[in-house]
Design an enzyme around this catalytic site. Sequence first.
Site, mmCIF file in Angstrom:
data_model
loop_
_atom_site.group_PDB
_atom_site.id
_atom_site.type_symbol
_atom_site.label_atom_id
_atom_site.label_comp_id
_atom_site.label_asym_id
_atom_site.label_seq_id
_atom_site.Cartn_x
_atom_site.Cartn_y
_atom_site.Cartn_z
ATOM 1 N N GLU A 265 6.491 37.527 48.470
ATOM 2 C CA GLU A 265 7.455 37.507 47.359
ATOM 3 C C GLU A 265 6.902 36.840 46.096
ATOM 4 O OE1 GLU A 265 8.628 38.205 50.198
ATOM 5 O OE2 GLU A 265 10.439 39.393 49.862
ATOM 6 N N TYR B 227 5.306 33.878 45.844
ATOM 7 C CA TYR B 227 5.263 32.411 45.827
ATOM 8 C C TYR B 227 3.815 31.914 45.982
ATOM 9 C CZ TYR B 227 10.355 32.572 46.148
ATOM 10 O OH TYR B 227 11.687 32.816 45.893
ATOM 11 N N ARG C 250 4.936 35.071 56.938
ATOM 12 C CA ARG C 250 5.519 36.163 56.139
ATOM 13 C C ARG C 250 4.416 36.736 55.266
ATOM 14 N NH1 ARG C 250 11.002 36.511 53.750
ATOM 15 N NH2 ARG C 250 11.134 38.670 53.055
ATOM 16 N N GLN D 299 26.187 40.743 44.722
ATOM 17 C CA GLN D 299 27.109 40.106 43.783
ATOM 18 C C GLN D 299 27.490 38.673 44.138
ATOM 19 O OE1 GLN D 299 29.370 44.208 43.181
ATOM 20 N NE2 GLN D 299 30.540 42.544 42.302
HETATM 21 P P1 FAD Z 1 42.554 48.850 43.250
HETATM 22 O O1 FAD Z 1 41.277 49.102 43.895
HETATM 23 O O2 FAD Z 1 42.810 49.457 41.946
HETATM 24 O O3 FAD Z 1 43.710 49.274 44.272
HETATM 25 C C1 FAD Z 1 45.066 49.301 43.924
HETATM 26 C C2 FAD Z 1 45.795 50.256 44.846
HETATM 27 O O4 FAD Z 1 47.192 50.106 44.681
HETATM 28 C C3 FAD Z 1 45.468 51.712 44.571
HETATM 29 O O5 FAD Z 1 45.011 52.335 45.746
HETATM 30 C C4 FAD Z 1 46.814 52.304 44.118
HETATM 31 O O6 FAD Z 1 46.976 53.647 44.528
HETATM 32 C C5 FAD Z 1 47.795 51.379 44.809
HETATM 33 N N1 FAD Z 1 49.120 51.318 44.167
HETATM 34 C C6 FAD Z 1 49.417 51.067 42.880
HETATM 35 N N2 FAD Z 1 50.745 51.053 42.702
HETATM 36 C C7 FAD Z 1 51.314 51.309 43.904
HETATM 37 C C8 FAD Z 1 52.649 51.398 44.374
HETATM 38 N N3 FAD Z 1 53.694 51.213 43.577
HETATM 39 N N4 FAD Z 1 52.860 51.680 45.679
HETATM 40 C C9 FAD Z 1 51.805 51.846 46.526
HETATM 41 N N5 FAD Z 1 50.530 51.755 46.125
HETATM 42 C C10 FAD Z 1 50.284 51.483 44.842
HETATM 43 N N6 FAD Z 1 33.522 46.276 41.887
HETATM 44 C C11 FAD Z 1 32.515 45.556 42.336
HETATM 45 O O7 FAD Z 1 32.722 44.401 42.690
HETATM 46 N N7 FAD Z 1 31.256 46.059 42.437
HETATM 47 C C12 FAD Z 1 30.979 47.306 42.082
HETATM 48 O O8 FAD Z 1 29.813 47.728 42.176
HETATM 49 C C13 FAD Z 1 32.014 48.125 41.618
HETATM 50 N N8 FAD Z 1 31.773 49.390 41.257
HETATM 51 C C14 FAD Z 1 32.798 50.138 40.793
HETATM 52 C C15 FAD Z 1 32.537 51.445 40.428
HETATM 53 C C16 FAD Z 1 33.559 52.251 39.962
HETATM 54 C C17 FAD Z 1 33.258 53.653 39.562
HETATM 55 C C18 FAD Z 1 34.881 51.736 39.881
HETATM 56 C C19 FAD Z 1 36.005 52.603 39.380
HETATM 57 C C20 FAD Z 1 35.139 50.432 40.233
HETATM 58 C C21 FAD Z 1 34.099 49.621 40.684
HETATM 59 N N9 FAD Z 1 34.308 48.303 41.037
HETATM 60 C C22 FAD Z 1 33.301 47.558 41.514
HETATM 61 C C23 FAD Z 1 35.597 47.650 40.800
HETATM 62 C C24 FAD Z 1 36.414 47.484 42.084
HETATM 63 O O9 FAD Z 1 36.549 48.715 42.736
HETATM 64 C C25 FAD Z 1 37.765 46.891 41.725
HETATM 65 O O10 FAD Z 1 37.577 45.645 41.138
HETATM 66 C C26 FAD Z 1 38.645 46.740 42.946
HETATM 67 O O11 FAD Z 1 38.867 47.971 43.555
HETATM 68 C C27 FAD Z 1 39.975 46.132 42.572
HETATM 69 O O12 FAD Z 1 40.734 46.022 43.730
HETATM 70 P P2 FAD Z 1 42.312 45.979 43.740
HETATM 71 O O13 FAD Z 1 42.697 45.972 45.160
HETATM 72 O O14 FAD Z 1 42.800 44.866 42.885
HETATM 73 O O15 FAD Z 1 42.813 47.305 43.018
HETATM 74 P P1 NAP Z 2 34.408 46.183 31.468
HETATM 75 O O1 NAP Z 2 33.278 45.640 32.216
HETATM 76 O O2 NAP Z 2 35.416 45.271 30.922
HETATM 77 O O3 NAP Z 2 33.797 47.079 30.317
HETATM 78 C C1 NAP Z 2 34.583 47.773 29.413
HETATM 79 C C2 NAP Z 2 33.735 48.125 28.201
HETATM 80 O O4 NAP Z 2 34.534 48.830 27.287
HETATM 81 C C3 NAP Z 2 33.204 46.908 27.530
HETATM 82 O O5 NAP Z 2 31.795 47.022 27.577
HETATM 83 C C4 NAP Z 2 33.773 46.942 26.108
HETATM 84 O O6 NAP Z 2 32.629 46.814 25.275
HETATM 85 C C5 NAP Z 2 34.422 48.296 25.976
HETATM 86 N N1 NAP Z 2 35.799 48.193 25.433
HETATM 87 C C6 NAP Z 2 36.781 47.363 25.852
HETATM 88 N N2 NAP Z 2 37.920 47.608 25.152
HETATM 89 C C7 NAP Z 2 37.645 48.626 24.305
HETATM 90 C C8 NAP Z 2 38.397 49.319 23.331
HETATM 91 N N3 NAP Z 2 39.686 49.020 23.087
HETATM 92 N N4 NAP Z 2 37.803 50.307 22.642
HETATM 93 C C9 NAP Z 2 36.529 50.627 22.854
HETATM 94 N N5 NAP Z 2 35.741 49.981 23.763
HETATM 95 C C10 NAP Z 2 36.307 48.988 24.471
HETATM 96 O O7 NAP Z 2 35.221 47.202 32.369
HETATM 97 P P2 NAP Z 2 34.754 48.375 33.315
HETATM 98 O O8 NAP Z 2 33.423 48.911 32.991
HETATM 99 O O9 NAP Z 2 35.915 49.281 33.316
HETATM 100 O O10 NAP Z 2 34.630 47.690 34.713
HETATM 101 C C11 NAP Z 2 35.756 47.138 35.364
HETATM 102 C C12 NAP Z 2 35.302 46.116 36.358
HETATM 103 O O11 NAP Z 2 34.698 46.756 37.466
HETATM 104 C C13 NAP Z 2 34.277 45.224 35.726
HETATM 105 O O12 NAP Z 2 34.842 43.981 35.409
HETATM 106 C C14 NAP Z 2 33.199 45.118 36.736
HETATM 107 O O13 NAP Z 2 33.063 43.806 37.219
HETATM 108 C C15 NAP Z 2 33.596 46.012 37.886
HETATM 109 N N6 NAP Z 2 32.437 46.846 38.153
HETATM 110 C C16 NAP Z 2 31.299 46.259 38.581
HETATM 111 C C17 NAP Z 2 30.193 46.996 38.800
HETATM 112 C C18 NAP Z 2 28.931 46.354 39.298
HETATM 113 O O14 NAP Z 2 27.919 47.010 39.408
HETATM 114 N N7 NAP Z 2 28.937 45.097 39.626
HETATM 115 C C19 NAP Z 2 30.207 48.346 38.583
HETATM 116 C C20 NAP Z 2 31.366 48.932 38.135
HETATM 117 C C21 NAP Z 2 32.470 48.159 37.910
HETATM 118 P P3 NAP Z 2 32.678 46.773 23.694
HETATM 119 O O15 NAP Z 2 33.955 46.071 23.347
HETATM 120 O O16 NAP Z 2 31.465 46.071 23.253
HETATM 121 O O17 NAP Z 2 32.664 48.201 23.299
HETATM 122 FE FE1 SF4 Z 3 25.354 39.994 49.432
HETATM 123 FE FE2 SF4 Z 3 27.626 40.431 50.748
HETATM 124 FE FE3 SF4 Z 3 26.890 42.090 48.784
HETATM 125 FE FE4 SF4 Z 3 25.597 42.038 51.148
HETATM 126 S S1 SF4 Z 3 27.716 42.659 50.783
HETATM 127 S S2 SF4 Z 3 24.667 42.061 49.144
HETATM 128 S S3 SF4 Z 3 25.655 39.874 51.623
HETATM 129 S S4 SF4 Z 3 27.405 39.935 48.577
#
Ligand code: FAD
Ligand code: NAP
Ligand code: SF4
Length: 674
Positions: free
Chosen positions: A167, A169, A217, A342
């Site tokens: 790695e 080191y 390692r 993460q």
């Molecule tokens: P949600 O996942 O939004 O779930 C809410 C649920 O509530 C939904 O299934 C909805 O249908 C249900 N619901 C709403 N209202 C009602 C109701 N009245 N009755 C019954 N059901 C209802 N996070 C990461 O940490 N790492 C990542 O790499 C990552 N990648 C992402 C990539 C993408 C493309 C997206 C879209 C998101 C990503 N996220 C990632 C974000 C992550 O998925 C969200 O932060 C997480 O899912 C939030 O969880 P939650 O349970 O709060 O809400």
């Molecule tokens: P986000 O991280 O908050 O990014 C939203 C982007 O939109 C910002 O970069 C912002 O940048 C822009 N924005 C915000 N308000 C706006 C407005 N009114 N008009 C135009 N641009 C605007 O949100 P997200 O990409 O939707 O992700 C949601 C969450 O999912 C994130 O917090 C993230 O942690 C999680 N997630 C994580 C991963 C991962 O790989 N770890 C991957 C996907 C999602 P500017 O204001 O500079 O334009």
């Molecule tokens: Fe790290 Fe847990 Fe993500 Fe695996 S799932 S990479 S152990 S945070």
Amino acid sequence: MNNHYPHLFEPLDLGFVELRNRVLMGSMHTGLEDRRKDFEKLAVYFAERVRGEVGLIVTGGIAPNRVGWLAPFSGKLTNRSELERHRLVTDAVHDEGGRICMQILHAGRYAYHPFSVAPSAIKSPINPFRPRALGRHGVERQIRAFVRCAVLAREAGYDGVEIMGSEGYLINQFLVPRTNTRTDEWGGSAEHRIRFPVEIVQRVREAVGHDFIIIYRLSMLDLVEEGSSREEVVQLGRAVEHAGATLINTGIGWHEARVPTIQTSVPRAAFSWVTARMKHELRLPLIATNRINMPDVAERILANGQADMVSMARPLLADPDWARKSREGRSQEINTCIACNQACLDHVFRNERASCLVNPRACHETELNFVRTRKPRRIAVVGAGPAGMACATVLAERGHEVSLFEASDRIGGQFNLARCIPGKEEFAETLRYFEVQLKLTGVDIQLGQRVTASELLAEDFEVFVLATGVTPRIPDIPGIDHPTVVSYVDVLEGGVEPGRRVAVIGAGGIGFDVCEFLTHATGVNGADVGSWQREWGVDPDFHRRGGLRQARPMPALREVYLLQRKSGKPGAGLGKTTGWIHRTALKNRRVEMLSGVSYERIDDDGLHLRIGQQSRLLTVDHVVVCVGQEPLRELQAPLAAQGRPVHLIGGADLAAELDAKRAIDQGMRLAASL
Ligand code: FAD
Ligand code: NAP
Ligand code: SF4
């Protein structure tokens, strides 16, 4: 013989000790090694993994002296006054019938402090501190420090040590021309460059006796320019065998390498071929590493004779019972590491305690426990995203009667979108885990039920948990209702087939993921190891030192623009250890990233922008909006008005900076407290 994974559960006889299976918990810095007060927690953390039947544990890196510290005051073992805290760990592991080795890690030029040392005074590209070149006496002092550390480790009750030679080191720095330009007996020819680790292994063996495990390692693939050649790796492996090592572990890639080695987009077992090649050259048992996270993958490596053991670090954070579940044929119950980094590596690199996105108890075993309730209650959890699933399963495990309502016809919430992103296929494992867990804990799941407050109030629930997530934000841009404008949800769910030219508004995590989705030629599950190696320039034939070759990224499927209003680097808020990978992947596919943008309007011609004083028109077929989300919590007020306890978790609580780490953590912590 185990019926499910016969090779994985075959004991390994090391001559003086037998390991119960082939599962090695690889070294992983957790932050608990750094402070005396945290060793109790470290002991409980390891003991839980032993109860989960891991074959052998290797601790996080412990420095043999102060100059070798990774950072000031990180873990070290340099004198007998430090033995007591280590005995807490070794006693805890032995009381449960386990075995544990301590990793000796000298950071060399990766040390994040001004007293670092290295074979030559060459600064690393990832560290601001320039190391001091060791004099001859200095080299000797480092070797003696390794030996003293190993002897102390034995006194502390460890079953062995792992000598960290990979790695990038200190030991690795001695091995290669990139970091070793010495002309004395520690540099120059290959014989001189490998002398440092060989002396260490030899003298450690002499000092600790024959019945003590020494894992070396070995950096088998440096993935940096001017790294070791294949012949040099073999030469060192043989010399280390001869010097008295017991096991040889695989090291892949220096920390400064520009090739991802463990992140989720790296295919599973992408580097097992590296260990397999060494199987033809060496006699000692070899350990394969990197992106091995499920027992079928591990079993295949062992059955194919590619290695004799498999090392997993993060998967054992994610599920302490990984080995036991595998042995009992319950692999569907494994809480799989999705390789997101993460909560583990991103934390460690920020000097925070490691944990795990899918298992917030990791490294918090003394603080977060799910004790059976004495007062079972009827609880409604609304929303089966990560927050709701985590909360519901823990509540039910604790003995509550739980109903989980989900509007859609499947569990998972936004994770169903995340799993559509090429390179994020692992996210499906979390959904599989929760699906099994919901059944096992007896949660009453009601799919296809967008419940209303009145429906919920009509039943006799005593507590409501709202995990209803978020709704995508709609930005206030003239023309936002133009037919070419779509949400990321439409694109990822397949409701819209984007055209050849696309602009993505918003460069957060989702904006980056959408660009990956739009540009990726092969789609989900497309990356086989061969095409992934071509994309990142990994040379399986090892023509050049370090095993690198010209990267040949796949041509992009579409022409994509990624836009943000902020000035500065797009993706600055992405993960500390993964952001560079996302940026590099998109750059390779020629995604044009524009910062400091203001959106003027969207019309039939496309997206009109202003960047500084200049106007620009992007003639795109579609504009995909990824500008964050707002909490969805319309049920809160009517439920609270009836005076019953209502809790908000995940996106429903706070959408800003929401990720699954926070959602799951919050869900489980609330469930532990009710
Ligand atoms: P949600 O996942 O939004 O779930 C809410 C649920 O509530 C939904 O299934 C909805 O249908 C249900 N619901 C709403 N209202 C009602 C109701 N009245 N009755 C019954 N059901 C209802 N996070 C990461 O940490 N790492 C990542 O790499 C990552 N990648 C992402 C990539 C993408 C493309 C997206 C879209 C998101 C990503 N996220 C990632 C974000 C992550 O998925 C969200 O932060 C997480 O899912 C939030 O969880 P939650 O349970 O709060 O809400
Ligand atoms: P986000 O991280 O908050 O990014 C939203 C982007 O939109 C910002 O970069 C912002 O940048 C822009 N924005 C915000 N308000 C706006 C407005 N009114 N008009 C135009 N641009 C605007 O949100 P997200 O990409 O939707 O992700 C949601 C969450 O999912 C994130 O917090 C993230 O942690 C999680 N997630 C994580 C991963 C991962 O790989 N770890 C991957 C996907 C999602 P500017 O204001 O500079 O334009
Ligand atoms: Fe790290 Fe847990 Fe993500 Fe695996 S799932 S990479 S152990 S945070």
